[in-house]
Design a protein around this motif. Sequence first.
Motif, PDB file in Angstrom:
ATOM      1  N   VAL A 109     -13.994  69.261  56.018  1.00  7.14           N
ATOM      2  CA  VAL A 109     -15.128  69.736  55.242  1.00  7.14           C
ATOM      3  C   VAL A 109     -16.430  69.252  55.871  1.00  7.14           C
ATOM      4  CG1 VAL A 109     -16.249  69.604  52.988  1.00  7.14           C
ATOM      5  CG2 VAL A 109     -13.765  69.816  53.135  1.00  7.14           C
ATOM      6  N   HIS A 110     -17.347  70.194  56.057  1.00  2.00           N
ATOM      7  CA  HIS A 110     -18.658  69.893  56.633  1.00  2.00           C
ATOM      8  C   HIS A 110     -19.750  70.348  55.681  1.00  2.00           C
ATOM      9  CE1 HIS A 110     -17.507  68.648  60.713  1.00  2.00           C
ATOM     10  NE2 HIS A 110     -16.404  69.296  60.396  1.00  2.00           N
ATOM     11  N   GLU A 111     -20.915  69.763  55.819  1.00  2.84           N
ATOM     12  CA  GLU A 111     -22.045  70.193  55.001  1.00  2.84           C
ATOM     13  C   GLU A 111     -22.398  71.620  55.382  1.00  2.84           C
ATOM     14  OE1 GLU A 111     -24.588  70.392  52.068  1.00  2.84           O
ATOM     15  OE2 GLU A 111     -23.316  68.649  52.410  1.00  2.84           O
ATOM     16  N   ALA A 112     -22.329  72.498  54.414  1.00  2.00           N
ATOM     17  CA  ALA A 112     -22.539  73.924  54.654  1.00  2.00           C
ATOM     18  C   ALA A 112     -23.997  74.306  54.444  1.00  2.00           C
ATOM     19  CB  ALA A 112     -21.659  74.735  53.716  1.00  2.00           C
ATOM     20  N   TYR A 113     -24.366  75.406  55.071  1.00  2.50           N
ATOM     21  CA  TYR A 113     -25.639  76.053  54.795  1.00  2.50           C
ATOM     22  C   TYR A 113     -25.427  76.907  53.552  1.00  2.50           C
ATOM     23  CZ  TYR A 113     -29.544  79.272  55.333  1.00  2.50           C
ATOM     24  OH  TYR A 113     -30.666  80.027  55.114  1.00  2.50           O
ATOM     25  N   LEU A 114     -26.200  76.673  52.514  1.00  2.00           N
ATOM     26  CA  LEU A 114     -26.014  77.358  51.244  1.00  2.00           C
ATOM     27  C   LEU A 114     -26.836  78.639  51.186  1.00  2.00           C
ATOM     28  CD1 LEU A 114     -25.030  77.485  48.258  1.00  2.00           C
ATOM     29  CD2 LEU A 114     -27.091  76.148  47.684  1.00  2.00           C
ATOM     30  N   VAL A 115     -26.177  79.717  50.806  1.00  2.00           N
ATOM     31  CA  VAL A 115     -26.842  80.976  50.471  1.00  2.00           C
ATOM     32  C   VAL A 115     -26.492  81.238  49.012  1.00  2.00           C
ATOM     33  CG1 VAL A 115     -26.990  83.447  50.943  1.00  2.00           C
ATOM     34  CG2 VAL A 115     -26.582  81.848  52.828  1.00  2.00           C
ATOM     35  N   SER A 116     -27.495  81.445  48.173  1.00  2.00           N
ATOM     36  CA  SER A 116     -27.200  81.723  46.763  1.00  2.00           C
ATOM     37  C   SER A 116     -27.970  82.955  46.308  1.00  2.00           C
ATOM     38  CB  SER A 116     -27.528  80.516  45.880  1.00  2.00           C
ATOM     39  OG  SER A 116     -28.913  80.310  45.812  1.00  2.00           O
ATOM     40  N   HIS A 117     -27.346  83.682  45.399  1.00  2.00           N
ATOM     41  CA  HIS A 117     -27.958  84.890  44.841  1.00  2.00           C
ATOM     42  C   HIS A 117     -27.651  84.961  43.358  1.00  2.00           C
ATOM     43  CE1 HIS A 117     -28.944  86.869  48.665  1.00  2.00           C
ATOM     44  NE2 HIS A 117     -27.823  86.338  49.105  1.00  2.00           N
ATOM     45  N   VAL A 118     -28.663  85.197  42.556  1.00  2.00           N
ATOM     46  CA  VAL A 118     -28.441  85.509  41.155  1.00  2.00           C
ATOM     47  C   VAL A 118     -28.160  87.005  41.112  1.00  2.00           C
ATOM     48  CG1 VAL A 118     -29.465  85.623  38.857  1.00  2.00           C
ATOM     49  CG2 VAL A 118     -29.904  83.645  40.327  1.00  2.00           C
ATOM     50  N   VAL A 119     -27.005  87.370  40.582  1.00  2.00           N
ATOM     51  CA  VAL A 119     -26.583  88.770  40.560  1.00  2.00           C
ATOM     52  C   VAL A 119     -26.672  89.254  39.107  1.00  2.00           C
ATOM     53  CG1 VAL A 119     -24.778  90.394  41.212  1.00  2.00           C
ATOM     54  CG2 VAL A 119     -25.042  88.267  42.503  1.00  2.00           C
ATOM     55  N   GLU A 120     -27.680  90.061  38.840  1.00  2.00           N
ATOM     56  CA  GLU A 120     -27.956  90.536  37.482  1.00  2.00           C
ATOM     57  C   GLU A 120     -27.042  91.694  37.086  1.00  2.00           C
ATOM     58  OE1 GLU A 120     -30.014  89.089  35.425  1.00  2.00           O
ATOM     59  OE2 GLU A 120     -31.183  87.826  36.776  1.00  2.00           O
ATOM     60  N   GLU A 121     -26.900  91.889  35.794  1.00  2.00           N
ATOM     61  CA  GLU A 121     -26.154  93.007  35.225  1.00  2.00           C
ATOM     62  C   GLU A 121     -26.741  94.302  35.770  1.00  2.00           C
ATOM     63  OE1 GLU A 121     -25.206  96.133  32.362  1.00  2.00           O
ATOM     64  OE2 GLU A 121     -27.211  95.325  32.626  1.00  2.00           O
ATOM     65  N   ASN A 122     -25.869  95.279  36.056  1.00  2.00           N
ATOM     66  CA  ASN A 122     -26.383  96.530  36.627  1.00  2.00           C
ATOM     67  C   ASN A 122     -25.901  97.785  35.911  1.00  2.00           C
ATOM     68  OD1 ASN A 122     -23.805  97.073  37.456  1.00  2.00           O
ATOM     69  ND2 ASN A 122     -24.224  96.997  39.636  1.00  2.00           N
ATOM     70  N   GLY A 123     -25.397  97.644  34.719  1.00  2.00           N
ATOM     71  CA  GLY A 123     -24.896  98.799  33.984  1.00  2.00           C
ATOM     72  C   GLY A 123     -23.389  98.838  33.996  1.00  2.00           C
ATOM     73  N   SER A 124     -22.796  99.116  35.144  1.00  2.00           N
ATOM     74  CA  SER A 124     -21.334  99.180  35.246  1.00  2.00           C
ATOM     75  C   SER A 124     -20.702  97.798  35.254  1.00  2.00           C
ATOM     76  CB  SER A 124     -20.918  99.910  36.528  1.00  2.00           C
ATOM     77  OG  SER A 124     -21.341 101.236  36.505  1.00  2.00           O
ATOM     78  N   PHE A 125     -21.386  96.853  35.874  1.00  2.00           N
ATOM     79  CA  PHE A 125     -20.832  95.512  36.034  1.00  2.00           C
ATOM     80  C   PHE A 125     -21.723  94.489  35.335  1.00  2.00           C
ATOM     81  CE2 PHE A 125     -19.327  97.946  39.682  1.00  2.00           C
ATOM     82  CZ  PHE A 125     -17.966  97.781  39.525  1.00  2.00           C
ATOM     83  N   PRO A 126     -21.093  93.582  34.562  1.00  2.00           N
ATOM     84  CA  PRO A 126     -21.892  92.582  33.860  1.00  2.00           C
ATOM     85  C   PRO A 126     -22.556  91.601  34.821  1.00  2.00           C
ATOM     86  CG  PRO A 126     -19.540  92.174  33.525  1.00  2.00           C
ATOM     87  CD  PRO A 126     -19.664  93.472  34.263  1.00  2.00           C
ATOM     88  N   ASN A 127     -21.867  91.305  35.937  1.00  2.00           N
ATOM     89  CA  ASN A 127     -22.322  90.287  36.877  1.00  2.00           C
ATOM     90  C   ASN A 127     -22.587  88.999  36.122  1.00  2.00           C
ATOM     91  OD1 ASN A 127     -21.981  91.743  39.334  1.00  2.00           O
ATOM     92  ND2 ASN A 127     -23.670  93.049  38.666  1.00  2.00           N
ATOM     93  N   ASN A 128     -23.527  88.180  36.566  1.00  2.00           N
ATOM     94  CA  ASN A 128     -23.758  86.917  35.878  1.00  2.00           C
ATOM     95  C   ASN A 128     -25.175  86.452  36.185  1.00  2.00           C
ATOM     96  OD1 ASN A 128     -23.694  84.187  34.934  1.00  2.00           O
ATOM     97  ND2 ASN A 128     -21.465  84.237  35.062  1.00  2.00           N
TER      98      ASN A 128
END
Length: 179
Positions: free
Chosen positions: A7-26
């Motif tokens: 395990v190594h320190e990773a480069y973090l990529v994060s995205h808030v994925v909003e609801e889009n109608g068909s999918f609730p996402n989070n």
Amino acid sequence: MEKEKLVHEAYLVSHVVEENGSFPNNGRLPLLIYKGAFMLKPDDTTEAIKKTFAGNGYSNSWENGIYDYHHYHATTHETMGVFCGRAEVQFGGDHGVCIELNRGDAVVIPAGVAHKCLKSSDDFLCVGAYPNGRDFDMKYGKEEERPEADEQIAAVPLPDNDPVYGSKGHLHDCWYTQA
């Protein structure tokens, strides 16, 4: 293999994925992509990733690719570690974010976030697991899945640990501040 070497320190990529109608996402918990989390050696097997996940409380694991259709899980969060190859994965549905996953990357998908493999190398293989070995369900963005799926997603507890870094790590930094 020692965890410290894998395990190594990773480069973090994060995205808030909003609801889009068909999918609730989070819209509450961000999708987390750890670029380069695992430093896999040529003689490592998928057990190296499974052991890391299991040691941090993620089990009910599997080995495979990622389905080539949009789907999500309303009853659990999911983590995946890429053992070999690469894949372009779309998160959030048809208009969601596309991320290239490569050998050694890990991803933490909050309950409700749709995901689909758009394309992958022939050798693409990942390991998936779930916090506390939770059972997963399959949802496809159908209208009749809601509002029950929304209620299930809201009831999914936060994991005790980060799947890669345990009691420390990006999950604690990004999810516990949103709860």
